[in-house]
Design a protein around this motif. Structure first.
Motif, PDB file in Angstrom:
ATOM      1  N   ARG A  96       0.836  -1.182   0.000  1.00  0.00           N
ATOM      2  CA  ARG A  96       0.000   0.000   0.000  1.00  0.00           C
ATOM      3  C   ARG A  96       0.872   1.233   0.000  1.00  0.00           C
ATOM      4  O   ARG A  96       1.898   1.271   0.647  1.00  0.00           O
ATOM      5  CB  ARG A  96      -0.893  -0.003   1.243  1.00  0.00           C
ATOM      6  CG  ARG A  96      -1.888  -1.137   1.257  1.00  0.00           C
ATOM      7  CD  ARG A  96      -2.426  -1.360   2.638  1.00  0.00           C
ATOM      8  NE  ARG A  96      -1.353  -1.711   3.547  1.00  0.00           N
ATOM      9  CZ  ARG A  96      -1.559  -2.038   4.803  1.00  0.00           C
ATOM     10  NH1 ARG A  96      -2.758  -2.057   5.290  1.00  0.00           N
ATOM     11  NH2 ARG A  96      -0.536  -2.353   5.594  1.00  0.00           N
ATOM     12  N   SER A  97       0.438   2.259  -0.721  1.00  0.00           N
ATOM     13  CA  SER A  97       1.204   3.496  -0.705  1.00  0.00           C
ATOM     14  C   SER A  97       1.088   4.137   0.669  1.00  0.00           C
ATOM     15  O   SER A  97       0.101   3.955   1.376  1.00  0.00           O
ATOM     16  CB  SER A  97       0.696   4.456  -1.787  1.00  0.00           C
ATOM     17  OG  SER A  97      -0.629   4.842  -1.517  1.00  0.00           O
ATOM     18  N   LYS A  98       2.107   4.905   1.044  1.00  0.00           N
ATOM     19  CA  LYS A  98       2.108   5.595   2.335  1.00  0.00           C
ATOM     20  C   LYS A  98       2.975   6.824   2.215  1.00  0.00           C
ATOM     21  O   LYS A  98       3.626   7.040   1.199  1.00  0.00           O
ATOM     22  CB  LYS A  98       2.615   4.667   3.439  1.00  0.00           C
ATOM     23  CG  LYS A  98       3.995   4.118   3.199  1.00  0.00           C
ATOM     24  CD  LYS A  98       4.358   3.092   4.241  1.00  0.00           C
ATOM     25  CE  LYS A  98       3.669   1.791   3.960  1.00  0.00           C
ATOM     26  NZ  LYS A  98       4.078   0.720   4.900  1.00  0.00           N
ATOM     27  N   SER A 149       1.643  -1.237   7.723  1.00  0.00           N
ATOM     28  CA  SER A 149       1.327   0.190   7.762  1.00  0.00           C
ATOM     29  C   SER A 149       1.917   0.806   9.033  1.00  0.00           C
ATOM     30  O   SER A 149       2.303   0.106   9.973  1.00  0.00           O
ATOM     31  CB  SER A 149      -0.186   0.406   7.738  1.00  0.00           C
ATOM     32  OG  SER A 149      -0.752   0.004   8.975  1.00  0.00           O
ATOM     33  N   LEU A 150       1.960   2.140   9.071  1.00  0.00           N
ATOM     34  CA  LEU A 150       2.473   2.829  10.253  1.00  0.00           C
ATOM     35  C   LEU A 150       1.606   2.519  11.474  1.00  0.00           C
ATOM     36  O   LEU A 150       2.127   2.304  12.582  1.00  0.00           O
ATOM     37  CB  LEU A 150       2.535   4.334   9.999  1.00  0.00           C
ATOM     38  CG  LEU A 150       3.188   5.186  11.094  1.00  0.00           C
ATOM     39  CD1 LEU A 150       4.615   4.728  11.382  1.00  0.00           C
ATOM     40  CD2 LEU A 150       3.180   6.663  10.676  1.00  0.00           C
ATOM     41  N   ASP A 151       0.294   2.468  11.296  1.00  0.00           N
ATOM     42  CA  ASP A 151      -0.591   2.149  12.416  1.00  0.00           C
ATOM     43  C   ASP A 151      -0.319   0.743  12.945  1.00  0.00           C
ATOM     44  O   ASP A 151      -0.329   0.511  14.164  1.00  0.00           O
ATOM     45  CB  ASP A 151      -2.056   2.270  11.991  1.00  0.00           C
ATOM     46  CG  ASP A 151      -2.529   3.718  11.898  1.00  0.00           C
ATOM     47  OD1 ASP A 151      -1.833   4.594  12.449  1.00  0.00           O
ATOM     48  OD2 ASP A 151      -3.580   3.953  11.279  1.00  0.00           O
ATOM     49  N   LEU A 201       8.908  -9.953  10.896  1.00  0.00           N
ATOM     50  CA  LEU A 201       8.520  -8.550  10.740  1.00  0.00           C
ATOM     51  C   LEU A 201       9.561  -7.658  11.404  1.00  0.00           C
ATOM     52  O   LEU A 201      10.040  -7.967  12.496  1.00  0.00           O
ATOM     53  CB  LEU A 201       7.155  -8.294  11.380  1.00  0.00           C
ATOM     54  CG  LEU A 201       5.969  -9.087  10.820  1.00  0.00           C
ATOM     55  CD1 LEU A 201       4.731  -8.867  11.682  1.00  0.00           C
ATOM     56  CD2 LEU A 201       5.684  -8.689   9.375  1.00  0.00           C
ATOM     57  N   SER A 202       9.888  -6.549  10.760  1.00  0.00           N
ATOM     58  CA  SER A 202      10.883  -5.602  11.269  1.00  0.00           C
ATOM     59  C   SER A 202      10.234  -4.263  11.572  1.00  0.00           C
ATOM     60  O   SER A 202       9.422  -3.763  10.783  1.00  0.00           O
ATOM     61  CB  SER A 202      12.002  -5.387  10.245  1.00  0.00           C
ATOM     62  OG  SER A 202      12.721  -6.580  10.025  1.00  0.00           O
ATOM     63  N   ILE A 203      10.618  -3.675  12.715  1.00  0.00           N
ATOM     64  CA  ILE A 203      10.139  -2.341  13.097  1.00  0.00           C
ATOM     65  C   ILE A 203      11.308  -1.567  13.692  1.00  0.00           C
ATOM     66  O   ILE A 203      12.072  -2.116  14.499  1.00  0.00           O
ATOM     67  CB  ILE A 203       8.993  -2.412  14.114  1.00  0.00           C
ATOM     68  CG1 ILE A 203       7.838  -3.263  13.589  1.00  0.00           C
ATOM     69  CG2 ILE A 203       8.494  -1.016  14.467  1.00  0.00           C
ATOM     70  CD1 ILE A 203       6.738  -3.507  14.604  1.00  0.00           C
ATOM     71  N   GLY A 204      11.441  -0.311  13.304  1.00  0.00           N
ATOM     72  CA  GLY A 204      12.492   0.536  13.878  1.00  0.00           C
ATOM     73  C   GLY A 204      13.660   0.700  12.938  1.00  0.00           C
ATOM     74  O   GLY A 204      13.489   0.838  11.721  1.00  0.00           O
ATOM     75  N   THR A 242       6.673   5.408  14.722  1.00  0.00           N
ATOM     76  CA  THR A 242       6.258   4.050  15.060  1.00  0.00           C
ATOM     77  C   THR A 242       6.074   3.875  16.568  1.00  0.00           C
ATOM     78  O   THR A 242       5.508   2.879  17.012  1.00  0.00           O
ATOM     79  CB  THR A 242       7.296   3.016  14.582  1.00  0.00           C
ATOM     80  OG1 THR A 242       8.548   3.265  15.243  1.00  0.00           O
ATOM     81  CG2 THR A 242       7.484   3.087  13.072  1.00  0.00           C
ATOM     82  N   GLY A 243       6.606   4.830  17.342  1.00  0.00           N
ATOM     83  CA  GLY A 243       6.597   4.696  18.788  1.00  0.00           C
ATOM     84  C   GLY A 243       7.881   4.120  19.333  1.00  0.00           C
ATOM     85  O   GLY A 243       8.051   4.008  20.541  1.00  0.00           O
ATOM     86  N   LEU A 244       8.796   3.764  18.432  1.00  0.00           N
ATOM     87  CA  LEU A 244      10.094   3.232  18.834  1.00  0.00           C
ATOM     88  C   LEU A 244      11.146   4.284  18.510  1.00  0.00           C
ATOM     89  O   LEU A 244      11.463   4.526  17.343  1.00  0.00           O
ATOM     90  CB  LEU A 244      10.381   1.930  18.075  1.00  0.00           C
ATOM     91  CG  LEU A 244      11.589   1.112  18.522  1.00  0.00           C
ATOM     92  CD1 LEU A 244      11.409   0.617  19.957  1.00  0.00           C
ATOM     93  CD2 LEU A 244      11.813  -0.074  17.584  1.00  0.00           C
ATOM     94  N   ALA A 245      11.670   4.938  19.544  1.00  0.00           N
ATOM     95  CA  ALA A 245      12.585   6.053  19.338  1.00  0.00           C
ATOM     96  C   ALA A 245      13.941   5.596  18.804  1.00  0.00           C
ATOM     97  O   ALA A 245      14.603   6.321  18.061  1.00  0.00           O
ATOM     98  CB  ALA A 245      12.775   6.826  20.641  1.00  0.00           C
ATOM     99  N   SER A 246      14.368   4.402  19.187  1.00  0.00           N
ATOM    100  CA  SER A 246      15.653   3.888  18.737  1.00  0.00           C
ATOM    101  C   SER A 246      15.644   2.371  18.840  1.00  0.00           C
ATOM    102  O   SER A 246      14.829   1.780  19.546  1.00  0.00           O
ATOM    103  CB  SER A 246      16.805   4.464  19.574  1.00  0.00           C
ATOM    104  OG  SER A 246      16.685   4.059  20.925  1.00  0.00           O
TER     105      SER A 246
END
Length: 226
Positions: free
Chosen positions: A4-6, A34-36, A153-156, A209-213
């Protein structure tokens, strides 16, 4: 759900790249979450990290300590087995593997392969947090009794991900970057390929994302245990 585009933090519309097969059965889907969805996963990971079995640096059988911090759902992983009780931490039973995470995992399989390739329910997640100089050496995910694909899944922060072969920790391997929101699935001929994270690039994640680092990596598996 996939591709999806973002908009990035500057407001520019970003069109995620299409899925790419790195090796037979190993597929990278950039920007799948998605960001959410990333925000939601970060919030859940923070809650899971507090217990009932809290996040910890796993101690290896020969006394080494893993640089990443790990918390588990459904089943507790310790080198090199799964148990219901975390005997190496506090003796408690880990948090349940939630139904919604199982549904997300099956959607991920469809995004990577065009279909859900495995009907067995996913029943465990290993959540690794990389901060500072944390990294992961080349290893195989072979403690499960099932050969169902591993869904990652990867976040940050972005990491350098090294995906190798099934015979040796060395070459041939493929290096690629996994960024926040990326999906990586490996199954079939690549299910037992060696893989690792030699490096994480600090400051490359989106604080929205809520993850500062740091980097969160969620890997969902089928243990094959009852």
């Amino acid at each position: 759900m996939a591709n999806r585009s973002k908009r990035d933090i500057s407001g520019t519309v970003v069109i995620p790249l299409p899925p790419r097969e790195i090796a037979p059965g190993a597929v990278h889907v950039p920007g799948w979450l998605s960001l959410d969805e990333q925000r939601h996963l970060v919030q859940e990971c923070r809650a899971w990290a507090t217990g009932p079995v809290p996040i910890r640096h796993t101690v290896l059988p020969r006394g080494g300590v893993m640089s990443v911090q790990t918390v588990c759902l459904g089943w507790h992983w310790q080198p090199y087995t799964y148990t219901r009780l975390a005997h190496d931490v506090n003796g408690e039973q880990v948090a349940d593997f939630p139904d919604w995470l199982g549904e997300l995992t099956h959607r991920a399989l469809t995004a990577a392969y065009g279909r859900t390739t495995h009907t067995d329910p996913y029943d465990t997640a290993l959540i690794n947090f990389y901060d500072g100089p944390a990294k992961m050496g080349m290893h195989q995910d072979k403690d499960e009794k099932s050969d169902a694909p591993v869904v990652s899944l990867s976040i940050g922060d972005t990491c350098l991900f090294r995906f190798g072969n099934t015979e040796t920790r060395g070459r041939p391997y493929t290096d690629l970057q996994l960024a926040s929101g990326d999906l990586f699935v490996f199954g079939g001929p690549s299910r037992y390929a060696y893989h690792g994270v030699p490096k994480v690039y600090p400051g490359t994640g989106d604080p929205a994302t809520g993850l500062a680092s740091g980097r969160l990596n969620l890997t969902m598996r089928v243990t094959g245990l009852r």
